[in-house]
Design an enzyme around this catalytic site. Structure first.
Site, PDB file in Angstrom:
ATOM      1  N   SER A  30      55.563  12.383 -18.942  1.00 34.94           N
ATOM      2  CA  SER A  30      54.322  12.801 -19.533  1.00 34.94           C
ATOM      3  C   SER A  30      54.577  13.410 -20.670  1.00 34.94           C
ATOM      4  CB  SER A  30      53.791  13.732 -18.398  1.00 34.94           C
ATOM      5  OG  SER A  30      52.329  14.197 -18.939  1.00 34.94           O
ATOM      6  N   ASN A  31      53.633  14.193 -21.353  1.00 34.43           N
ATOM      7  CA  ASN A  31      53.819  14.818 -22.470  1.00 34.43           C
ATOM      8  C   ASN A  31      53.142  16.255 -22.360  1.00 34.43           C
ATOM      9  OD1 ASN A  31      51.095  14.554 -23.388  1.00 34.43           O
ATOM     10  ND2 ASN A  31      51.464  12.418 -23.071  1.00 34.43           N
ATOM     11  N   ARG A  32      53.268  17.069 -23.274  1.00 32.05           N
ATOM     12  CA  ARG A  32      52.694  18.423 -23.869  1.00 32.05           C
ATOM     13  C   ARG A  32      51.405  18.610 -23.810  1.00 32.05           C
ATOM     14  NH1 ARG A  32      57.031  21.524 -23.782  1.00 32.05           N
ATOM     15  NH2 ARG A  32      59.149  20.904 -24.386  1.00 32.05           N
TER      16      ARG A  32
END
Ligand code: PMT
Length: 225
Positions: A30-32
Site C-alpha cells: 500500500s502507500n501513505r
C-alpha cells in the site's frame, strides 16, 4: 480567481485514499495516502452544489455530509467501482494513490518465515484515470500528479500522456503531500497554470473546485458551440 461557480445538477466522481494489494490474508502492499485531500475535495464539490460519489480506499475518515461513499480495497475493486458509476458523470477527479503493481499471486495462507530471502513478483494493475479519460463520452477528467522531482514538467507529461483536461500537481515525500493536513498544489491545463500555494487541504480543495468549475464551464460551452 472568480467566485465559486455553482455545480448544481452536475455529478462528480472522486477517488481518494490508498489501495491495498494483498500478499496473503494478513499482509498487503500500500502507500501513505490518508484520503484527506480526496475527502476535502468531496466536501468542497458538495458545497458547490454537485452530487458527489466518493470511491474510497481503506481510510479512517468520516464521510462528508451529503456525499455518497463507496468503499473499496484494491486497485481492481476501485476500477470496478468507478466503472459502475461513471456513466453519466460530468466530472471525474482521480485523487487516489492507486497501486501501480500488485503481487502476481496472493497466497491463501499466511506466508511462513522459512527461506532467508523471499522474492515477490509484481504485475501491473489498471490505470483507472487513463481508463476514464479513454472512454467515449468521457466526463471532464482531472488527475493528480504526486512527484518527488521536476514537478511541473512531470505533471504536464502525465496530463498529456493520459489525455486529461486538468491536473493538480503536488510534491510528495517525507512530511509532504501524503498524511499531512496542509498541501501545496499547482494546477495545470492546456495553455494554463495556477499555483495555489501552501494551505490546508480544505482550502486547497475549495480553490481547486473553483478552477475545475471554470474550466468545466468553458469546456461545456465549447462542446455546445
Ligand atoms: O491522501 P492524502 O494523505 O491527503 O495525500 C494526498 C495525495 C498526495 C495522495 C494526493 O494529493 C495525490 O497526489 N493523489 C494522487 C497520488 C498518485 O498516485 O499520483 P500519481 O502521480 O502516481 O498518479 C497520477 C494520477 O493517476 C492520479 O490522479 C492517480 O489517481 C491516477 N492513477 C495512478 C495509478 C493508477 N494505477 N491508476 C490511477 O488512476
Amino acid at each position: 480567481m472568480a467566485s465559486e461557480p455553482s455545480l448544481a445538477g452536475q455529478t462528480v466522481v472522486i477517488t481518494a485514499g490508498p489501495t491495498r494489494e494483498a500478499i496473503d490474508p494478513v499482509r498487503f502492499l500500500s502507500n501513505r495516502s490518508s484520503g484527506r485531500m480526496g475527502f476535502a475535495l468531496a466536501r468542497a464539490f458538495d458545497n458547490a452544489g454537485a452530487r458527489v460519489l466518493l470511491v474510497a480506499g481503506p481510510v479512517t475518515l468520516p464521510t462528508p455530509d451529503g456525499v455518497t461513499r463507496i468503499d473499496v480495497e484494491s486497485a481492481r475493486q476501485m476500477e470496478a467501482a468507478v466503472n459502475n458509476v461513471i456513466d453519466g458523470a460530468d466530472i471525474f477527479v482521480g485523487c487516489a494513490a492507486v497501486s501501480d503493481y500488485r503481487p502476481a499471486a496472493t497466497s491463501s495462507e499466511k506466508i511462513k518465515k522459512t527461506a532467508d530471502e523471499l522474492t515477490l513478483k509484481l504485475v501491473r494493475g489498471p490505470d483507472i484515470l487513463a481508463g476514464v479519460a479513454a472512454r467515449e463520452n468521457r466526463p471532464f477528467t482531472v488527475g493528480f500528479a504526486a512527484e518527488t522531482e521536476n514537478l511541473i514538467e512531470n505533471a504536464r507529461a502525465k496530463m498529456n500522456n493520459k489525455s486529461l483536461d486538468m491536473i493538480a500537481a503536488n510534491l510528495v515525500g517525507v512530511g509532504r503531500g501524503f498524511e499531512q493536513d496542509d498541501n501545496e498544489l499547482t494546477v495545470l491545463w492546456e495553455g494554463g497554470e495556477e499555483p495555489l500555494g501552501k494551505a490546508t487541504k480544505m482550502v486547497l480543495a475549495e480553490q481547486l473546485v473553483i478552477l475545475v468549475g471554470e474550466r468545466f464551464s468553458a469546456h461545456a460551452q465549447r462542446e455546445r458551440a
